[in-house]
Scaffold this motif. Structure first.
Motif, short mmCIF file in Angstrom:
data_model
loop_
_atom_site.label_atom_id
_atom_site.label_comp_id
_atom_site.label_asym_id
_atom_site.label_seq_id
_atom_site.Cartn_x
_atom_site.Cartn_y
_atom_site.Cartn_z
N LEU A 184 -0.18 -6.75 5.45
CA LEU A 184 -0.84 -6.48 4.18
C LEU A 184 0.18 -6.32 3.06
N LEU A 185 -0.08 -6.96 1.92
CA LEU A 185 0.62 -6.66 0.68
C LEU A 185 -0.32 -5.81 -0.14
N TYR A 186 0.06 -4.56 -0.37
CA TYR A 186 -0.83 -3.59 -1.00
C TYR A 186 -0.39 -3.26 -2.42
N PHE A 187 -1.40 -3.16 -3.32
CA PHE A 187 -1.17 -2.70 -4.70
C PHE A 187 -2.15 -1.59 -5.04
N ASP A 188 -1.66 -0.53 -5.69
CA ASP A 188 -2.54 0.46 -6.29
C ASP A 188 -3.36 -0.21 -7.40
#
Length: 200
Positions: free
Chosen positions: A72-76
């Motif tokens: 996963l590439l996660y962003f707030d």
């Protein structure tokens, strides 16, 4: 194909509109990908239901659930995508931000989470979630992650210098978005939608 993820727990500052803004930014700046939102409400993208009753930022720990397969590439949700995300999507190792105010700390605004790194976090947190939420009341999920990842995680600022910027710490209001920047994190006030030059 890269899976880009965000998390929306209803009842707080963020809404489905902020999910859509992040989704649109990712779509503009990344080729073929899958965009998902872990949420307890309907969203205008692929939704993965939150299963735990963890409030606020603690819902981000559901990114580590054993049933969520793949990296996963996660962003707030208070991240503004400003440029090509190919380098971030291709990092292919556990990566997190160095805290912009604490050089020895971590900041979970943007993370690359490989599949094989999830189990340790999930098993540790689910041993005693109420205990950890009380222990890290002020630091939140990133404070929980620091002792687990402090020696093993790569740091975005070292791997991809200049591609992440902090709206406040990098004084973007005065100098604008740096040339090589791909994502601007806000981490608190102001929120992205409160800044005129970042309005869609």
């Amino acid at each position: 194909m890269t899976t880009v993820a965000c998390v929306l727990r209803s009842g707080g500052t963020y809404t489905t509109e902020h999910v859509a803004r992040l989704r649109d930014g990712v779509c503009k700046h990344l080729g073929a990908h899958r965009f998902v939102c872990l949420s307890d409400v309907d969203v205008d993208c692929e939704r993965i239901a939150l299963t735990e009753n963890w409030s606020g930022w603690w819902s981000k720990l559901e990114l580590f659930r054993p049933d969520l397969e793949g990296d996963l590439l996660y962003f707030d949700l208070d991240t503004v995508i400003a440029g090509d995300l190919s380098d971030m999507a291709g990092i292919n190792r556990l990566t997190i931000m160095r805290d912009v105010y604490r050089p020895d700390g971590l900041q979970s605004s943007v993370m690359y989470i490989p599949q094989d790194e999830k189990r340790q976090v999930w098993e540790r947190f689910t041993e005693a979630p109420e205990h950890f939420m009380a222990q890290y009341t002020s630091g939140g999920d990133q404070a929980f992650l620091e002792p687990l990842w402090g020696e093993s995680a790569a740091i975005w600022q070292d791997c991809l210098p200049g591609q992440l910027a902090s709206y406040k710490a990098d004084h973007i209001a005065e100098g604008g978005i740096p040339t090589n920047c791909r994502a601007v994190i806000f981490h608190g006030r102001p929120r992205p939608w409160e800044v005129n030059w970042l309005q869609p």
